[in-house]
Design a protein around this motif. Structure first.
Motif, PDB file in Angstrom:
ATOM      1  N   GLY A 229       4.328  -2.859 -24.254  1.00 49.56           N
ATOM      2  CA  GLY A 229       5.184  -3.876 -24.841  1.00 49.56           C
ATOM      3  C   GLY A 229       4.532  -4.660 -25.962  1.00 49.56           C
ATOM      4  N   GLY A 230       3.231  -4.483 -26.115  1.00 51.55           N
ATOM      5  CA  GLY A 230       2.499  -5.202 -27.146  1.00 51.55           C
ATOM      6  C   GLY A 230       2.573  -4.522 -28.500  1.00 51.55           C
ATOM      7  N   SER A 231       1.812  -5.073 -29.443  1.00 52.37           N
ATOM      8  CA  SER A 231       1.833  -4.593 -30.829  1.00 52.37           C
ATOM      9  C   SER A 231       0.419  -4.418 -31.359  1.00 52.37           C
ATOM     10  N   LEU A 232       0.283  -3.508 -32.292  1.00 53.21           N
ATOM     11  CA  LEU A 232      -0.943  -3.314 -33.057  1.00 53.21           C
ATOM     12  C   LEU A 232      -0.554  -2.954 -34.479  1.00 53.21           C
ATOM     13  N   ARG A 233      -1.425  -3.281 -35.417  1.00 52.73           N
ATOM     14  CA  ARG A 233      -1.246  -2.822 -36.791  1.00 52.73           C
ATOM     15  C   ARG A 233      -2.472  -2.043 -37.217  1.00 52.73           C
ATOM     16  N   LEU A 234      -2.248  -0.793 -37.542  1.00 50.59           N
ATOM     17  CA  LEU A 234      -3.316   0.051 -38.059  1.00 50.59           C
ATOM     18  C   LEU A 234      -3.348  -0.026 -39.576  1.00 50.59           C
ATOM     19  N   SER A 235      -4.556   0.056 -40.115  1.00 53.91           N
ATOM     20  CA  SER A 235      -4.740   0.090 -41.561  1.00 53.91           C
ATOM     21  C   SER A 235      -5.525   1.339 -41.926  1.00 53.91           C
ATOM     22  N   CYS A 236      -5.277   1.835 -43.117  1.00 59.22           N
ATOM     23  CA  CYS A 236      -6.009   2.981 -43.634  1.00 59.22           C
ATOM     24  C   CYS A 236      -6.346   2.677 -45.092  1.00 59.22           C
ATOM     25  N   ALA A 237      -7.620   2.483 -45.355  1.00 57.78           N
ATOM     26  CA  ALA A 237      -8.079   2.172 -46.702  1.00 57.78           C
ATOM     27  C   ALA A 237      -8.541   3.450 -47.384  1.00 57.78           C
ATOM     28  N   ALA A 238      -8.081   3.646 -48.607  1.00 58.62           N
ATOM     29  CA  ALA A 238      -8.396   4.868 -49.354  1.00 58.62           C
ATOM     30  C   ALA A 238      -9.294   4.554 -50.541  1.00 58.62           C
ATOM     31  N   SER A 239     -10.239   5.428 -50.781  1.00 64.88           N
ATOM     32  CA  SER A 239     -11.052   5.335 -51.986  1.00 64.88           C
ATOM     33  C   SER A 239     -10.441   6.237 -53.048  1.00 64.88           C
TER      34      SER A 239
ATOM     35  N   ASP B 215      10.953  11.050 -33.984  1.00 66.84           N
ATOM     36  CA  ASP B 215      11.929  10.468 -33.077  1.00 66.84           C
ATOM     37  C   ASP B 215      11.245   9.594 -32.032  1.00 66.84           C
ATOM     38  N   ALA B 216      10.016   9.942 -31.679  1.00 67.05           N
ATOM     39  CA  ALA B 216       9.311   9.210 -30.624  1.00 67.05           C
ATOM     40  C   ALA B 216       8.981   7.779 -31.004  1.00 67.05           C
ATOM     41  N   VAL B 217       8.884   7.499 -32.301  1.00 64.99           N
ATOM     42  CA  VAL B 217       8.461   6.165 -32.731  1.00 64.99           C
ATOM     43  C   VAL B 217       9.511   5.445 -33.567  1.00 64.99           C
ATOM     44  N   LYS B 218      10.563   6.132 -33.940  1.00 69.26           N
ATOM     45  CA  LYS B 218      11.578   5.527 -34.810  1.00 69.26           C
ATOM     46  C   LYS B 218      12.153   4.268 -34.154  1.00 69.26           C
ATOM     47  N   GLY B 219      12.215   3.211 -34.931  1.00 69.82           N
ATOM     48  CA  GLY B 219      12.719   1.942 -34.417  1.00 69.82           C
ATOM     49  C   GLY B 219      11.651   1.052 -33.823  1.00 69.82           C
TER      50      GLY B 219
ATOM     51  N   GLN C  68       2.563  -0.463 -38.524  1.00 73.22           N
ATOM     52  CA  GLN C  68       2.874  -1.524 -37.582  1.00 73.22           C
ATOM     53  C   GLN C  68       3.520  -0.900 -36.359  1.00 73.22           C
ATOM     54  N   MET C  69       2.904  -1.119 -35.212  1.00 71.76           N
ATOM     55  CA  MET C  69       3.377  -0.503 -33.980  1.00 71.76           C
ATOM     56  C   MET C  69       3.811  -1.588 -33.008  1.00 71.76           C
ATOM     57  N   ASN C  70       5.088  -1.611 -32.700  1.00 74.87           N
ATOM     58  CA  ASN C  70       5.662  -2.591 -31.777  1.00 74.87           C
ATOM     59  C   ASN C  70       6.189  -1.894 -30.529  1.00 74.87           C
ATOM     60  N   SER C  71       6.410  -2.680 -29.505  1.00 77.53           N
ATOM     61  CA  SER C  71       6.956  -2.164 -28.236  1.00 77.53           C
ATOM     62  C   SER C  71       6.180  -0.928 -27.777  1.00 77.53           C
ATOM     63  N   LEU C  72       4.884  -1.054 -27.779  1.00 74.20           N
ATOM     64  CA  LEU C  72       4.035   0.092 -27.447  1.00 74.20           C
ATOM     65  C   LEU C  72       4.217   0.530 -26.005  1.00 74.20           C
ATOM     66  N   LYS C  73       4.100   1.838 -25.814  1.00 71.19           N
ATOM     67  CA  LYS C  73       4.256   2.456 -24.503  1.00 71.19           C
ATOM     68  C   LYS C  73       2.977   3.203 -24.137  1.00 71.19           C
ATOM     69  N   PRO C  74       2.730   3.415 -22.854  1.00 69.54           N
ATOM     70  CA  PRO C  74       1.527   4.180 -22.473  1.00 69.54           C
ATOM     71  C   PRO C  74       1.470   5.555 -23.138  1.00 69.54           C
ATOM     72  N   GLU C  75       2.617   6.166 -23.367  1.00 69.78           N
ATOM     73  CA  GLU C  75       2.632   7.487 -24.011  1.00 69.78           C
ATOM     74  C   GLU C  75       2.265   7.443 -25.488  1.00 69.78           C
ATOM     75  N   ASP C  76       2.090   6.252 -26.056  1.00 69.71           N
ATOM     76  CA  ASP C  76       1.601   6.124 -27.427  1.00 69.71           C
ATOM     77  C   ASP C  76       0.073   6.210 -27.489  1.00 69.71           C
TER      78      ASP C  76
ATOM     79  N   VAL D 296      -2.804   2.204 -24.673  1.00 66.67           N
ATOM     80  CA  VAL D 296      -1.764   1.316 -24.175  1.00 66.67           C
ATOM     81  C   VAL D 296      -1.766   1.388 -22.655  1.00 66.67           C
ATOM     82  N   SER D 297      -2.037   0.264 -22.021  1.00 69.95           N
ATOM     83  CA  SER D 297      -2.089   0.222 -20.560  1.00 69.95           C
ATOM     84  C   SER D 297      -0.733  -0.158 -19.988  1.00 69.95           C
ATOM     85  N   SER D 298      -0.447   0.361 -18.810  1.00 67.46           N
ATOM     86  CA  SER D 298       0.850   0.081 -18.176  1.00 67.46           C
ATOM     87  C   SER D 298       0.784  -1.160 -17.305  1.00 67.46           C
TER      88      SER D 298
END
Length: 124
Positions: free
Chosen positions: A15-25, A62-66, A82-90, A122-124
């Motif tokens: 149910g939590g959120s994380l934001r991943l970043s990817c910096a490119a050279s 489809d697994a992450v849409k929305g 940006q990852m919201n409403s995270l599930k253990p399967e993520d 992601v922990s349950s």
């Protein structure tokens, strides 16, 4: 040569959120399509999301849409997930990749450069 460095992974409760970043050279970041993929232990690397160089078009599995949103800041040579409403399967290692020059694609083989990955748990 393009180097990609992911950050932002970690441990979060369901149910939590994380934001991943990817910096490119490198130059001409705005001409690359960028993608995020993930790989869980013992499984294949799966498409998560992609974005065109301008940021005008995006695509999601489809697994992450929305729940997930891909975006980019070309002035900072960075793409985000940006990852919201995270599930253990993520839970997986998340990789960013660059397709140059590129259009939106879900095929991992179309991407020319890859980051080293960042762990999301992601922990349950």
């Amino acid at each position: 040569q393009v180097q990609l460095v992911e950050s932002g992974g970690g441990l979060v409760q369901a149910g939590g959120s994380l934001r991943l970043s990817c910096a490119a050279s490198g130059r001409s970041f705005g001409t690359y399509a960028m993608g995020w993929f993930r790989q869980a232990p013992g499984k294949e690397r799966d498409f998560v999301a992609a974005i065109t160089g301008s940021g005008a078009y995006t695509d999601y599995s489809d697994a992450v849409k929305g729940r997930f949103t891909i975006s980019r800041d070309n002035a900072k040579n960075t793409v985000y997930l940006q990852m919201n409403s995270l599930k253990p399967e993520d839970t997986a290692v998340y990789f960013c990749a660059a397709d140059m020059p590129g259009a939106l694609t879900r095929r991992p083989t179309a991407y020319d450069y890859w980051g080293q990955g960042t762990q999301v748990t992601v922990s349950s």
